[in-house]
Design a protein around this motif. Sequence first.
Motif, mmCIF file in Angstrom:
data_model
loop_
_atom_site.group_PDB
_atom_site.id
_atom_site.type_symbol
_atom_site.label_atom_id
_atom_site.label_comp_id
_atom_site.label_asym_id
_atom_site.label_seq_id
_atom_site.Cartn_x
_atom_site.Cartn_y
_atom_site.Cartn_z
ATOM 1 N N GLU A 145 77.380 145.055 44.071
ATOM 2 C CA GLU A 145 77.551 145.988 45.187
ATOM 3 C C GLU A 145 77.410 147.404 44.632
ATOM 4 O O GLU A 145 77.838 147.682 43.508
ATOM 5 C CB GLU A 145 78.939 145.793 45.800
ATOM 6 N N LEU A 146 76.808 148.294 45.448
ATOM 7 C CA LEU A 146 76.647 149.680 44.980
ATOM 8 C C LEU A 146 77.359 150.628 45.944
ATOM 9 O O LEU A 146 77.277 150.454 47.175
ATOM 10 C CB LEU A 146 75.166 150.051 44.890
ATOM 11 N N PHE A 147 78.058 151.600 45.391
ATOM 12 C CA PHE A 147 78.732 152.622 46.182
ATOM 13 C C PHE A 147 78.132 153.979 45.842
ATOM 14 O O PHE A 147 77.918 154.289 44.672
ATOM 15 C CB PHE A 147 80.232 152.652 45.841
ATOM 16 N N LEU A 148 77.892 154.765 46.899
ATOM 17 C CA LEU A 148 77.457 156.146 46.687
ATOM 18 C C LEU A 148 78.561 157.058 47.216
ATOM 19 O O LEU A 148 78.928 156.964 48.396
ATOM 20 C CB LEU A 148 76.154 156.426 47.443
ATOM 21 N N ASN A 149 79.076 157.897 46.367
ATOM 22 C CA ASN A 149 80.169 158.804 46.731
ATOM 23 C C ASN A 149 81.265 158.048 47.488
ATOM 24 O O ASN A 149 81.756 158.479 48.527
ATOM 25 C CB ASN A 149 79.639 159.976 47.562
ATOM 26 N N TRP A 202 68.702 149.168 45.485
ATOM 27 C CA TRP A 202 69.141 149.768 46.761
ATOM 28 C C TRP A 202 68.305 151.023 47.030
ATOM 29 O O TRP A 202 67.873 151.679 46.082
ATOM 30 C CB TRP A 202 70.598 150.237 46.674
ATOM 31 N N GLU A 203 68.182 151.346 48.304
ATOM 32 C CA GLU A 203 67.636 152.655 48.682
ATOM 33 C C GLU A 203 68.848 153.565 48.851
ATOM 34 O O GLU A 203 69.731 153.275 49.666
ATOM 35 C CB GLU A 203 66.863 152.555 50.003
ATOM 36 N N ASN A 257 76.222 163.489 42.727
ATOM 37 C CA ASN A 257 76.329 162.220 43.456
ATOM 38 C C ASN A 257 76.963 161.212 42.516
ATOM 39 O O ASN A 257 76.523 161.076 41.367
ATOM 40 C CB ASN A 257 74.950 161.706 43.848
ATOM 41 N N SER A 258 77.953 160.505 43.040
ATOM 42 C CA SER A 258 78.595 159.541 42.152
ATOM 43 C C SER A 258 78.186 158.133 42.564
ATOM 44 O O SER A 258 78.280 157.751 43.731
ATOM 45 C CB SER A 258 80.104 159.797 42.228
#
Length: 918
Positions: free
Chosen positions: A673-677, A693-694, A702-703
């Motif tokens: 799973e990917l998290f952005l901020n 991911w896009e 950006n974290s």
Amino acid sequence: MHSDKQFQMNGKRRFGKQVGRIILVLMLFCRWSTPAAAQSDNLPGGRIKMGFNDAWFFGKDEKDQAGAASLDVLKWKKITLPHTWNAKDVLDDEPGYYRGTGWYKKSFKSNMSWKNKSVFLCFDGVNQETEVYVNGRLAGSHKGGYTGFVIPIGHLLKFEGNGWNDIAVKVSNRYNEDIAPLTADFTFFGGIYRNVNLLVTEDIHFSKADYGSDGIYIRTPLVSDQKAAIQTENKLENASGKIRKLKLITVLFNAEGKQVAEKTTSVLLAAGESKLIKQDLPVLEQPNLWSVDRPYLYRIVSRITDAAGGGILDQVSSSLGLRWFKFDAEKGFFLNGKALKLVGASRHQDYQGIGNAVPEALQIRDVELLKAMGGNFLRVAHYPQDPVILESCDRLGILASVEIPIVNAITESEAFTAVSKNMQLEMIRQNFNHPSVVIWAYMNEVLLRPKFGNDKIRQQLYFDHIRELAQSLEDLTRKEDPSRYTMMACHGDFDRYHKVGLTKIPMIVGWNLYQGWYSAGLDDFAKFLDKHHQVLPDKPLLVSEYGADADPRIRSFRPVRFDKSIEYAINYHQVYLNAVLKRPFVSGAMAWNLADFNSETREETMPHINNKGLLTLSRQAKDTYFLYQAYLLDRPFLKISSELWRDRAGISDPSGTISTQPVQVVTNLTSAELFLNGKSLGIRQSKDKLCEWEVPFKQGENSLRTVDPNNPLNSDQLVLNFNLVPQNFTGPLGKDFHQLNILLGADRYFIDQDLHQVWIPDQPYQQGSWGRIGGNPFKGSNNRISYGSDKNILNTDLDPVYQTQRIDIKQYKMDVPDGDYELNLLFSELIGGIDKEALAYNLDNNHVKEKAEERIFSVQVNGKVFLKDFNLAENYGYATAVKQQIRLNVTGGRGITIDFIPVKGKPVLNALQLRKTN
Ligand code: GCB
């Protein structure tokens, strides 16, 4: 300060006759010499080995004019070993590097206690021809740059007076047709580039006259998990003038230091005699086996004592690993009876900024990095390396092959054959006791570009000589060491090696395969493996090399062959690893290369460097390294594939608040799973160890965080800085616009790591935005590029910025808001100049000689002439970085229009940089 004049080696002039002068000279010597007397007087265990690396002086001898007796003609510089004289000149824009003579000198004081002992200088490696002088007299010499050698010096030492001695070492790395390598894709750094030790032994000792070895060879003719039979062969030497009755005692200790076996043999040695003594140790029950997961090491201590008792005369300690192994043409490799797919890398020995003179700690770290990657095999290529490499393989559980540097070609001379055989013997005897070594190899791609291409009869003779040399090295190796396998590394021309008869000779054929790199078609790799299996069903096979250039500064969302992007390399390694892992008959595969390495004749995006490393030249991990971790590690692993890409830039969407770009995660989990901020972008299934991911990046920090959906403790995160480039200057980003860095004719991003600037690919112009009008991407005339040029661009380290180009460009428009700007137009004339020879490895090269055309054009900015009759080649030279800067004031909403007006030929633009200054 030391003055060169004071250092005279020859008897006549040495130190002069007057006492006053002697005192003066001695005082001077004292300031730059190692007083060996400071070392211990007694020899614990019968021998003492001390570092001999400090307080040397180096002098380049470009005219080859000095002699041991006339060193004062040179200019001297104080240095510490290891040292190379090529650390800098291999990276400059001047073609070539110094290949000639250099001298090293040093003075040291004898210790009176050495008077009746044997004294040796032990060199771990000097490239590539060496003569050692002691007090003006030749003590010994050596040919070959990659094996150790030992020079006895005791008979030349002075003990009278104050006992000072002068050592002078002449070294040459000039081309010598009788010494391999003749040509290769690596740099032949000259110098005493490995450590030197001074060894003092009693006159009874284990032989130092056996190809630089320790004189002790441990064989394990039978190992199982029940029993281990251990034999030793010991070469003893009596350098005294008397017959001696001795005892040879061999003691085996386990890893905890407990003695588990012992064998004593009586030995009678006549004066001056050397003898080989074999011993069978008592069979060891329930041995601890050495394996890649548990590299258990026993220790064998070999001692010589006087038969009548007394202390130890000589003592040597060696590691022992108990294991058995086999290569099977159908089922692959087995260690201790269990199948093990060998996956690892080859390694060159150089490092950023210091060439091949690399401290041991950094070399050890390379093997540790390979282990941390999950690798279990090191191809020590293309030559034997520093002793710490195999020591580290033994300790860490890495299997290894070692080879001598016969690369690309041979010389059909007796001398070449003799030197090659000598190297093979040195390699085997010096490294015989390493449990990590399972293969001795001796030729790399020796049919790459065979000589005598225009004379088939003569060429056949050349092939016959190669086959004879291969056979004689094979015979010698099998005789020396029947317990290991032999290998030859061949390039991907199966039929050529088969026809010449080379595939029959070694026990394993190593194939260096670059389908999808030097030749098109990644799928051809698997087809090649299957062909080998079909045509040579009894011959075990290793993929001894495969790799793609990966410049850590280049990234692409549409990767293509030769673009040097990390993304192309990731895909390449996925395809290769999948094919290898699927085929049991493939014993293993070694990525080319563990780290980037120097290759002076290469140009491309990072001139003089081969970028196929999984690590950079300073050993930063590229994202390809993490892909290997995802393939090879047992523990759960996931990593955001953007390690050296913390500065990104991209064109914003119409809202002007985000730019969407792919982000990859490499993992051995089935999903991630990917998290952005802090916000989830969803879970993705992995394919070939990769999820994608896009990601909608915002301006600034950006974290990113990736997490194992089944265990949040398995995670990885990074913060990257994103620069939103406005698509439309009338939109929200327009008023905050600061900077544009654009590559023309490119489909890749370039990250200037020093300035934290990102160069993005160009786009066609649209109203309100920015972009080009007219022209086509430049593609050079050789097929080693998909676009642009692979020439070394002079006067810059940012070669990729200048290597692509829009040719026949008409206009460039940027509808920027009113304000003050600094505009840089970047150019380089990519056609013409010296036509270099094609890279030897580029086998399907169809390089056509380039036809330089005269190119003259003018450039107007907002209607004003900026460059008039601009002639890149004439004014600046070919393949040279040219930056033209202009300051402008934009008013009245006119934006910036750059017109390119041809005078002769087609106008070009390579890159453009615009910065708002207010
Ligand atoms: C090879 C050679 C190796 C080169 C490599 C490359 O086949 O064995 O020495 O460095 O290709 O990168 O071209």
